[in-house]
Enzyme design. Structure first.
Site, short mmCIF file in Angstrom:
data_model
loop_
_atom_site.label_atom_id
_atom_site.label_comp_id
_atom_site.label_asym_id
_atom_site.label_seq_id
_atom_site.Cartn_x
_atom_site.Cartn_y
_atom_site.Cartn_z
N ASP A 101 -48.53 101.91 -37.77
CA ASP A 101 -48.06 100.55 -38.06
C ASP A 101 -49.17 99.60 -38.52
OD1 ASP A 101 -49.41 100.46 -35.66
OD2 ASP A 101 -47.92 99.26 -34.62
N ASP A 130 -48.29 105.13 -33.99
CA ASP A 130 -47.18 104.40 -34.60
C ASP A 130 -47.24 104.27 -36.12
OD1 ASP A 130 -46.02 103.96 -32.15
OD2 ASP A 130 -47.15 102.11 -31.80
N ARG A 181 -56.72 98.28 -21.78
CA ARG A 181 -56.29 96.99 -22.33
C ARG A 181 -56.95 95.92 -21.48
NH1 ARG A 181 -51.36 100.05 -23.59
NH2 ARG A 181 -51.25 99.99 -25.86
N ARG A 232 -41.99 100.45 -31.39
CA ARG A 232 -41.38 99.16 -31.02
C ARG A 232 -41.06 98.33 -32.26
NH1 ARG A 232 -43.82 99.24 -25.87
NH2 ARG A 232 -45.88 98.85 -26.74
N THR A 266 -53.64 105.10 -33.93
CA THR A 266 -52.40 104.81 -33.21
C THR A 266 -51.32 105.76 -33.71
OG1 THR A 266 -50.56 103.25 -33.00
CG2 THR A 266 -52.04 102.87 -34.83
N ASP A 300 -53.58 97.57 -33.96
CA ASP A 300 -53.78 96.23 -34.51
C ASP A 300 -54.31 95.24 -33.47
OD1 ASP A 300 -51.32 96.30 -33.23
OD2 ASP A 300 -50.42 94.79 -34.53
N GLY A 320 -53.54 101.78 -27.16
CA GLY A 320 -52.85 103.06 -26.94
C GLY A 320 -53.67 104.21 -27.50
P1 ADP Z 1 -53.53 98.43 -29.83
O1 ADP Z 1 -54.94 98.32 -30.24
O2 ADP Z 1 -53.10 99.86 -29.62
O3 ADP Z 1 -52.60 97.61 -30.70
P2 ADP Z 1 -53.32 96.32 -27.79
O4 ADP Z 1 -52.44 95.46 -28.63
O5 ADP Z 1 -52.98 96.48 -26.36
O6 ADP Z 1 -53.40 97.82 -28.35
O7 ADP Z 1 -54.81 95.78 -27.92
C1 ADP Z 1 -55.89 96.39 -27.26
C2 ADP Z 1 -56.83 95.36 -26.74
O8 ADP Z 1 -57.37 94.61 -27.83
C3 ADP Z 1 -56.22 94.30 -25.84
O9 ADP Z 1 -56.08 94.72 -24.52
C4 ADP Z 1 -57.23 93.17 -25.96
O10 ADP Z 1 -58.34 93.38 -25.11
C5 ADP Z 1 -57.68 93.29 -27.40
N1 ADP Z 1 -56.94 92.29 -28.20
C6 ADP Z 1 -55.64 92.32 -28.56
N2 ADP Z 1 -55.28 91.21 -29.24
C7 ADP Z 1 -56.40 90.45 -29.32
C8 ADP Z 1 -56.71 89.16 -29.88
N3 ADP Z 1 -55.77 88.45 -30.53
N4 ADP Z 1 -57.97 88.70 -29.76
C9 ADP Z 1 -58.92 89.42 -29.12
N5 ADP Z 1 -58.68 90.62 -28.56
C10 ADP Z 1 -57.46 91.14 -28.65
#
Ligand code: ADP
Length: 319
Positions: free
Chosen positions: A129, A127, A72, A171, A125, A103, A11
Site C-alpha cells: 500500500d 499490504d 510501534r 485495511r 509491508t 507508510d 508491521g
Molecule cells: P507501518 O510502518 O507498518 O505503517 P505504523 O503505522 O504502526 O506501521 O508506524 C510505525 C511507527 O512509525 C509508529 O509506531 C511510529 O513510531 C512511527 N510513526 C508513524 N506515524 C508517524 C508520524 N506521523 N510521525 C512520526 N512517526 C510516525
C-alpha cells in the site's frame, strides 16, 4: 560516509531480513560500517543498537520476520522522541539511517530528515500500500501464502459443496485480496477500493449454481468488514450453508519467496547507494522492474492506487 544504521519498523514482512543483509553487505563493499537498531524507533530512542558484521547477516536471506525485531512507538511521534533518536544516532557517530517499514515508518523517517538526519525508506509491508512503487517487500510472499491456503480450502469446499468466505489482511488496500482472488480463481472479491454490491455477489453465486457449480470462494479484505458478517448475509439471502476462514497472522510469516528476496536485495543495496550519494528523504521503489528513488514527501502526499483493471479482469474470469 563511514557509519550508517538500519532498522525495521511497524508491521513485519517476509524479506525484511534479506533487505538488512543486502544493506550490510553493500555497505561493507564500500567499507562502511552498519549498525543494526533493535525494536524500531523504540530502540532508536534508547540507543539499542549494535554493529552488524558481514557474518551476522549470514543465514537470514531465507528467514521471515526481522532479526532486528519491530515495534510501534507512540513516543517517537512526538518532537521530543524524534530529537532523542537523532541524539542517539549522533552519539554513536552514525551519519545516515535506513528505515524498512510501511507508510507510518516512512512518516517517522521524514521527520528525522527534517531534523537534519539523512534517512532513506525501504517499503517493507505485506499490504503493498505504498505509493510510487509497484511492489513492497513481503507482498509476494503473503500473496503466495494466501493462494496456498485458498487452494487447500477449495479442496474441502468442493468435497462438501459449500460457500467459503475467506478474510485476508488489507485495511485500506485491497491488493492482497485482489491478487489472491485472481490467482486462486475466487468467485467474488471484496476490496475497499470497490463498492460491495451484495445483490451482485448473490447473483454471481446463483449463476455459478445454475451451471452446476456447487462450491464458491469469496475473498474479503478486512477493510470492508468481517467475513462472518458477509457469510451471515449470504446465508440469509440464499439459505445456503456458508463457512468462514480468517487467515490472520499466518499471512505475515514464512520464508520469503524468490521474488521478495530479489526485491529486498535490490532495494537494500540501493538504499546504501543513495546515502553514499548524499541523498536523504527519499524512498526506494520499483517501477517497471527498475529500482528507482522518490522523494518521501511526494510519495506520502499520494494515495496508493490499486490496479482496477486487474479487478475487472478477475470479475471477467470468475463468471
Ligand atoms: P507501518 O510502518 O507498518 O505503517 P505504523 O503505522 O504502526 O506501521 O508506524 C510505525 C511507527 O512509525 C509508529 O509506531 C511510529 O513510531 C512511527 N510513526 C508513524 N506515524 C508517524 C508520524 N506521523 N510521525 C512520526 N512517526 C510516525
Amino acid at each position: 560516509m563511514r557509519k550508517i544504521a538500519v532498522l525495521t519498523s511497524g508491521g513485519d514482512a517476509p524479506g525484511m531480513n534479506a533487505a538488512i543483509r543486502a544493506a550490510v553487505r553493500r555497505a561493507a563493499f564500500h567499507e562502511i560500517q552498519v549498525y543494526g537498531v533493535y525494536h524500531g524507533y523504540t530502540g532508536l530512542m534508547q540507543g539499542d543498537m549494535q554493529e552488524l558484521s558481514i557474518g551476522s547477516v549470514g543465514d537470514i536471506i531465507h528467514r521471515g520476520g526481522t532479526m532486528l525485531y519491530s515495534a510501534r512507538s507512540e513516543e517517537f511521534k512526538s518532537e521530543a522522541g524524534q530529537l532523542k533518536a537523532v541524539e542517539q544516532l549522533r552519539k554513536h557517530g552514525i551519519e545516515g539511517l535506513i528505515v524498512i517499514g510501511g507508510d507510518g515508518s516512512f512518516r517517522g523517517a521524514q521527520q528525522l530528515t527534517k531534523k537534519g538526519f539523512p534517512t532513506i525508506g525501504i517499503p517493507g509491508t505485506i499490504d503493498n500500500d505504498i505509493p510510487c512503487t509497484d511492489f513492497t517487500i513481503g507482498f509476494d510472499t503473503a500473496l503466495n501464502t494466501i493462494v496456498d491456503a485458498i487452494d487447500k480450502i477449495r479442496d474441502t469446499a468442493t468435497s462438501h459443496e459449500r460457500t467459503y468466505i475467506i478474510e485476508v489482511m488489507g485495511r485500506d488496500a485491497g491488493d492482497l485480496a485482489l491478487w489472491a482472488g485472481l490467482a486462486a480463481g475466487a468467485e467474488s472479491i471484496m476490496i475497499p477500493e470497490a463498492d460491495q454490491d451484495m445483490d451482485d455477489i448473490v447473483e454471481r453465486l446463483y449463476s455459478g449454481y445454475r451451471r452446476g457449480k456447487k462450491h464458491s470462494i469469496i475473498i474479503v479484505a478486512e477493510g470492508v468488514g468481517s467475513a462472518a458478517h458477509y457469510a451471515d448475509e449470504i446465508k440469509k439471502r440464499t439459505g445456503w450453508e456458508t463457512r468462514v476462514t480468517v487467515l490472520g497472522h499466518i499471512q505475515r510469516g514464512g520464508s520469503p519467496t524468490a521474488f521478495d528476496r530479489m526485491l529486498a536485495s535490490r532495494m537494500g543495496a540501493a538504499a546504501v547507494d543513495l546515502l553514499i550519494e548524499g541523498k536523504a528523504d527519499r524512498m526506494v521503489g520499483i517501477q517497471n522492474n527498475e529500482i528507482v528513488d522518490i522523494d518521501i514527501d511526494e510519495a506520502l502526499a499520494q494515495k496508493h492506487q490499486l490496479n482496477l483493471s486487474v479487478y475487472q479482469l478477475a470479475r471477467t474470469l470468475s463468471i
